[in-house]
Design an enzyme around this catalytic site. Structure first.
Site, PDB file in Angstrom:
ATOM      1  N   HIS A  44     -13.329  25.818 -11.967  1.00 55.26           N
ATOM      2  CA  HIS A  44     -12.760  25.960 -13.175  1.00 55.26           C
ATOM      3  C   HIS A  44     -12.112  27.742 -13.609  1.00 55.26           C
ATOM      4  CE1 HIS A  44     -17.178  27.655 -14.431  1.00 55.26           C
ATOM      5  NE2 HIS A  44     -16.206  27.903 -15.354  1.00 55.26           N
TER       6      HIS A  44
ATOM      7  N   HIS B 119      -9.842  34.436 -13.114  1.00 53.65           N
ATOM      8  CA  HIS B 119     -10.044  34.005 -11.866  1.00 53.65           C
ATOM      9  C   HIS B 119     -11.034  32.472 -11.782  1.00 53.65           C
ATOM     10  CE1 HIS B 119     -13.100  35.433 -14.241  1.00 53.65           C
ATOM     11  NE2 HIS B 119     -14.094  34.778 -13.527  1.00 53.65           N
TER      12      HIS B 119
END
EC number: 3.1.4.-
Length: 330
Positions: free
Chosen positions: A133, A269
């Site tokens: 995620h 990220h």
């Protein structure tokens, strides 16, 4: 009776209404019918299928790091509070999973000590593939009566925005620590998203959580740099806070204007692995020398997810992206 009934040409039932204006802005290309993956006679599972089994069973009602590979709970559980997270979910393809598995295996070769063992986020202890995620919020906590208003507020904000589905590429690899320096993560950093879409979603998330007395994500160093000393500012962090109580609005008063101009492109990220202590020089050097083709990895973003407790709400963007990277109407 089939496990899940749905039409091959229908949406998977994500929550959130679509405004006509947004739909027109996102409508490009030619509508194409979804087709099953090669070699399969069955249509793909709907996105919501994965949400049904998103949470593991609770092993203990106490914080026991030995049950979780040495991890310690950063935000203490408070009776009556519901852990909450806003994020973008990504299931890597078989090819991308192999790339990442090879990367983690390469890192493990230089980590003989237990504390430096690189733990994978790709699979569960039983070998089941797990989604990765992109965080759009910190791990926060809501009171029971805030759950429905919070969900409605996020759905309305995303639905009224002009954010279309988009594709974001991987920029490179890095080691980053959480705010409390209790874990270090091996991450894929992301390129700046087209039309500044990730920043737009982050602004929506930050504004929503602040209304409910929660701290924003990635805002500490850009909005409140005076809070941390020079040494703390130099430390890399992935934006978690020591304060996630429902009274956090006292710590973050009226920064909406600043949040609207914040560019957190360098912070987005996807974590793929973690270690309990700071990576050794050998691990850092190995990562710097590692050759990889992760720049080929593209992440399609068409849904924002909100997890409150074990419940997941999927907020769909206005349309979807096909394999040729053209935006098409649902």
């Amino acid at each position: 009776m089939p496990l899940v009934e749905y039409s091959d040409s229908e949406s998977s039932g994500s929550s959130g209404a679509e405004g006509n204006g947004t739909k027109k802005q996102c409508q490009q290309g030619v509508k194409r019918k979804r087709t099953p993956s090669p070699g399969s006679s069955l249509p793909p599972l709907p996105d919501t299928f994965h949400d049904l089994y998103a949470s593991t069973s609770r092993i203990s009602n106490q914080d026991d790091p030995s049950l979780h590979g040495g991890r310690q709970r950063v935000t203490p559980h408070i009776e009556g509070n519901w852990p909450t997270h806003i994020y973008i979910e990504w299931y890597p393809s078989t090819e991308n999973t192999k790339r990442l598995d090879d990367l983690l295996a390469n890192m493990r070769e230089d980590s003989s000590l237990e504390a430096l063992q690189v733990h994978s986020l790709l699979k569960s202890d039983l070998g089941a593939e797990l989604p990765l995620h992109i965080s759009l919020s910190r791990p926060i906590a809501l009171r029971a009566e805030q759950r429905r208003p919070f969900t409605d507020s996020l759905i309305n904000a995303v639905s009224k925005s002009s954010i279309c589905p988009f594709e974001v590429a991987v920029a490179g690899l890095d080691w980053v620590a959480n705010y409390e320096q209790t874990r270090w993560f091996l991450v894929m950093r992301l390129e700046k998203a087209p039309r500044d879409s990730l920043n737009q979603l982050l602004r929506i998330s930050n504004e929503t959580v602040q209304v409910f007395g929660q701290p924003p994500l990635y805002a500490d160093s850009q909005i409140r740099p005076q809070v941390h000393d020079t040494r703390q500012q130099k430390k890399r962090s992935i934006g978690r806070s020591q304060t996630t109580s429902v009274s956090a609005s006292q710590e973050y008063p009226a920064h909406v204007a600043a949040l609207n101009h914040m560019d957190a492109s360098d912070s987005f990220h996807i974590s793929v692995g973690w270690v309990l202590t700071a990576p050794s020089e050998a691990l850092v050097e190995k990562l710097n020398q590692t050759r990889h083709d992760l720049q080929l990895v593209k992440i399609d973003v068409h849904t924002v997810k909100l997890k409150i407790g074990n419940g997941i709400t999927a907020v769909s963007l206005a349309s979807k992206i096909d394999s040729s990277n053209k935006i098409i109407e649902k």
